[in-house]
Design an enzyme around this catalytic site. Structure first.
Site, short mmCIF file in Angstrom:
data_model
loop_
_atom_site.label_atom_id
_atom_site.label_comp_id
_atom_site.label_asym_id
_atom_site.label_seq_id
_atom_site.Cartn_x
_atom_site.Cartn_y
_atom_site.Cartn_z
CE1 TYR A 123 -4.54 0.52 0.52
CE2 TYR A 123 -3.59 2.61 1.17
CZ TYR A 123 -4.68 1.87 0.78
OH TYR A 123 -5.90 2.46 0.63
CE LYS A 190 -1.61 -17.38 0.89
NZ LYS A 190 -2.81 -18.22 0.93
CG ASP A 224 -5.95 -18.23 2.31
OD1 ASP A 224 -5.36 -18.01 3.38
OD2 ASP A 224 -5.57 -19.09 1.50
CG ASP A 248 -7.54 -0.99 1.89
OD1 ASP A 248 -8.24 -0.09 2.36
OD2 ASP A 248 -7.45 -1.22 0.67
#
Ligand code: NAI
Length: 363
Positions: A123, A190, A224, A248
């Site tokens: 970001y 992740k 996920d 976000d």
């Protein structure tokens, strides 16, 4: 009396900021406003959507509330929001996600808090354009170092996660949990795939969590799996800490579970300054039509009042909001639509009048 910088913003920000201002004044909060411009309308006058005088006002007062600001596409101007976070060192993005009665959303008892790192990750906008010298040099470096093969016609965005920022945000999440009677912090990542960025975030999260063992529980979720768990059973989460980009995306997912963007408040917090704002944007599709739901910005103002120690005024506002939603007679179009109701939609100004009357009746 506390002086607060008010940045009304663009699009529906003009309407939701005016509504918020009326509600805060009616709550009895001891506040003086210093109005400061930002957004599209500033470009002609100041040559930038974020004038220095606005940044100065935020620094001087240490607390600001802003409406959403449109990010002009293709003009070369940076996002005002990203610039504000960077210039003012606002490294925490705090977004409580709490169900309101009568909204008719999927769940009625969600009560979790998103803590999103605000300064780095994909970001941060560190990027190389496809075909540029920088992209070509980076592609050969990756190949020379054996890090991997990148196609020569790639655009590249850098995902950098630091030990410093990871420790800082996770520690902030644990301190928030302790200060607010929360029992668990979950770190989302992740790390199974991105071992050197998300892996570092997770390692730092585990190290910080060890310092709080016995006082605040800790677990972690792969992003996920986190998304699936949020949809199936959001009540299992309490305080959830994220690197920037996942935070976000998860913020909008979480807002959707409790009735949509019209209800989702937030704050960007640093060591010397805090800027409170709704999660939603300037909604050009409904701007200027008195249709916007001002609840998210009003709830952001309640967070601001907590932050400056005016908890009584904050609680008055939150109690009246709960009553207005529980009655369900005067709600804006986004809430009617989300719940599939065919009752007429209230205008932004009607909702605000009703909220102020309710607050006065409950005094
Ligand atoms: P958006 O949040 O403005 O709108 C998405 C959808 O939600 C639209 O259909 C809109 O009508 C609806 N919506 C949003 N807030 C609402 C409210 N309070 N009441 C009723 N309906 C509401 O997102 P979008 O369209 O992606 O962005 C529009 C502009 O806002 C862009 O220029 C974007 O860069 C900017 N933006 C600014 C933010 C900020 O200043 N903090 C945050 C997000 C986007």
């Amino acid at each position: 009396m506390q002086t607060v910088t008010l940045i009304p913003g663009d699009g529906i920000g003009v309407e939701t900021s005016a509504a918020m201002q009326r509600v805060v004044e009616a709550s009895g909060a001891a506040i003086d406003w210093e109005i400061a411009p930002a957004g599209e309308a500033c470009i002609a006058e100041f040559g930038t959507p974020l004038p220095d005088s606005t940044l100065e006002a935020c620094r001087r007062n240490g607390v600001a509330i802003k409406g959403p600001v449109t990010t002009p596409v293709g003009t070369g101007f940076r996002s005002v929001n990203v610039a504000l976070r960077k210039e003012l060192g606002l490294y925490v993005c705090l977004r409580p996600v709490v169900s309101l009665p009568g909204v008719g959303s999927r769940y009625e008892d969600v009560d979790l808090v998103i803590v999103r790192e605000n300064s780095e990750d994909l970001y941060a906008g560190v990027e190389f354009e496809e075909g540029s010298d920088g992209a070509a040099r980076l592609i050969s470096l990756c190949e020379d170092e054996g890090a991997g093969i990148i196609r020569s016609d790639s655009g590249i965005s850098i995902k950098a996660i630091s030990r410093t920022a990871s420790q800082r945000i996770v520690r902030w999440a644990f301190e928030y949990a302790l200060a607010n009677g929360r029992h668990k912090v979950t770190a989302v990542h992740k790390a199974n795939i991105m071992k050197h960025s998300d892996g570092l975030f997770l390692a730092e999260a585990r190290a910080v969590a060890a310092e709080y063992a016995g006082r605040v529980e800790f677990d972690d979720k792969i992003v996920d799996a986190f998304c699936m768990n949020m949809v199936i059973d959001p009540q299992q989460f309490d305080v959830v800490v994220f690197p920037n980009l996942y935070g976000d995306i998860a913020s909008d997912l979480a807002a959707g579970l409790v009735g949509g963007l019209g209800l989702a408040p937030g704050a960007n917090i640093g060591d010397d300054c805090a800027v409170f704002e709704a999660v939603h944007g300037s909604a050009p599709d409904i701007a200027g039509q008195d249709k916007a739901n001002p609840t998210a910005q009003i709830l952001s103002a309640a967070m601001m009042l907590d932050h400056i120690g005016q908890r009584r005024a904050a609680e008055r506002i939150r109690r009246a909001i709960r009553s207005v939603y529980a009655r369900g007679e005067c709600l804006t179009g986004d809430i009617r639509w989300a719940s599939g109701s065919d009752l007429p939609a209230a205008r932004c100004s009607e909702f605000t009048d009703n909220l102020i009357e309710t607050m006065e009746a409950e005094a």
